[in-house]
Design a protein around this motif. Sequence first.
Motif, short mmCIF file in Angstrom:
data_model
loop_
_atom_site.label_atom_id
_atom_site.label_comp_id
_atom_site.label_asym_id
_atom_site.label_seq_id
_atom_site.Cartn_x
_atom_site.Cartn_y
_atom_site.Cartn_z
N ALA A 105 0.88 -1.68 0.01
CA ALA A 105 -0.11 0.03 -0.34
C ALA A 105 1.09 1.07 0.18
N LYS A 106 1.90 1.08 0.75
CA LYS A 106 2.81 2.02 0.73
C LYS A 106 3.80 2.57 -1.21
N ARG A 107 3.85 1.29 -1.64
CA ARG A 107 4.06 2.03 -2.84
C ARG A 107 3.71 2.38 -3.65
N LEU A 108 1.72 2.23 -3.49
CA LEU A 108 0.79 1.96 -4.06
C LEU A 108 1.00 4.01 -4.10
N ARG A 109 0.59 4.50 -3.01
CA ARG A 109 0.86 5.57 -2.31
C ARG A 109 1.93 6.35 -2.99
N SER A 110 3.17 5.83 -3.01
CA SER A 110 4.32 6.73 -3.69
C SER A 110 4.09 6.63 -5.32
N PHE A 111 3.23 5.73 -5.58
CA PHE A 111 3.45 5.78 -7.08
C PHE A 111 2.22 7.00 -7.41
N LEU A 112 1.33 6.97 -6.66
CA LEU A 112 0.39 7.80 -7.22
C LEU A 112 1.04 9.30 -6.51
N GLN A 113 1.72 9.46 -5.37
CA GLN A 113 2.04 10.77 -5.70
C GLN A 113 2.83 10.90 -6.96
N ALA A 114 3.85 10.29 -7.04
CA ALA A 114 4.51 11.34 -8.28
C ALA A 114 3.47 10.77 -10.05
N HIS A 115 3.15 10.42 -9.74
CA HIS A 115 1.69 10.27 -11.28
C HIS A 115 0.46 10.80 -10.40
N LYS A 116 0.09 11.92 -10.16
CA LYS A 116 -1.12 12.76 -9.72
C LYS A 116 -2.30 13.09 -10.73
N ASP A 117 -1.61 12.91 -11.86
CA ASP A 117 -2.63 12.82 -12.99
C ASP A 117 -3.45 11.78 -13.32
N TYR A 118 -3.65 10.04 -12.88
CA TYR A 118 -3.22 9.57 -12.84
C TYR A 118 -4.98 8.94 -12.14
N LEU A 119 -4.63 9.79 -10.84
CA LEU A 119 -6.46 9.02 -10.44
C LEU A 119 -7.30 10.41 -11.11
N LEU A 120 -6.79 11.74 -11.23
CA LEU A 120 -7.38 12.29 -12.48
C LEU A 120 -8.04 12.22 -13.18
N LEU A 178 3.52 -2.66 -10.97
CA LEU A 178 4.29 -2.80 -10.03
C LEU A 178 5.44 -4.09 -9.66
N ALA A 179 4.48 -4.61 -9.50
CA ALA A 179 4.90 -6.31 -9.31
C ALA A 179 5.99 -6.77 -11.20
N SER A 180 5.21 -5.70 -12.23
CA SER A 180 6.54 -6.53 -13.16
C SER A 180 7.90 -5.95 -13.13
N THR A 181 7.47 -4.77 -12.70
CA THR A 181 9.40 -3.82 -12.04
C THR A 181 9.89 -4.09 -11.10
N GLU A 182 9.32 -4.54 -9.68
CA GLU A 182 10.46 -4.45 -8.28
C GLU A 182 9.99 -5.80 -8.30
N GLU A 183 9.37 -6.49 -8.99
CA GLU A 183 9.26 -8.19 -9.04
C GLU A 183 9.42 -8.43 -7.28
#
Length: 301
Positions: A196-211, A231-236
């Motif tokens: 969930a923390k990784r998800l939040r970091s991703f959304l903070q870096a891509h604010k346009d995604y929620l919009l 995230l699963a494909s990039t961070e493994e």
Amino acid sequence: MKELIRRLNHQQTCFYVHVDKNVDAKPFVQACSTFSNVAFLAAREKGTWGGIGIVKAALHALDRIIEDGRSGYCILLSGQDLPLKSNEEILNFLSLANGAVFMDSFSLPNERWYGGGCNRIERYKFHFSESTGDYFLLPSFFEKEFYRQVKQNLLRVLVLLKQKQNPLCLFKKRRFPAYLKPFGGSQWWAMTVETAKRLRSFLQAHKDYLLYHRHTLLADEIFFQSVMEHLASTEESFSIRPSLTYARWKNTSAAHPVVLKEEELPELAKQQGKLFARKFEAAPVQQTISNISFSSNKTEG
């Protein structure tokens, strides 16, 4: 809702409850007053069927769980869900999950959804009202499809203007964010607090995604899947496994799953890999619940 919490109540569990913004929360708060491990989210969203509010409500819950310093798994459930296993079985299952994310997920387009699901992410979704299914999809003014039914589409634009909804987005072709591949699946998922923390970091870096998803039809069935697959494909660092929630559907075009009866629980418990089931009969006041997030304090094994 109260029955779900009663059954899942355990010294290693806590509950974060979101009540639809259009509903009086007092009956829910009162019903849970005897539980010391239940928190009601202050940030409330409209739980309009097919709308972005359902996604935002889940994000509010995850933010609160992270801020409270929880550990273990966060599981998204509705007020009409029930567990199929005992609390001990659930906690043991999660302790052996090795941080996996549990959600149904498939790449789009996919034959499981009408039109491959592309209309959900390539057309703009607007609501006539907050009633279930009372929405319409519009292509951009720059799409040929808009002019194939130009009279009907212009009337819909007029409706938007009368309702003081902003149709200016129609001057831009709608495209899924290029930094992600679209995936879809069932709304119900489970993920660790660390994920969930990784998800939040991703959304903070891509604010346009929620919009972007403000105009996605049933965004709750695309929003989380697309990010988790990325995230699963990039961070493994974790795998994605099938959802832990069982639902029975009359057919692939049905808007809602079949309503289950409590006497079916013993049979449902035989479902392999399923810890919960939905949806069950509920009192009218319980049917207004939007989302419940259940977090275990158990440290991941």
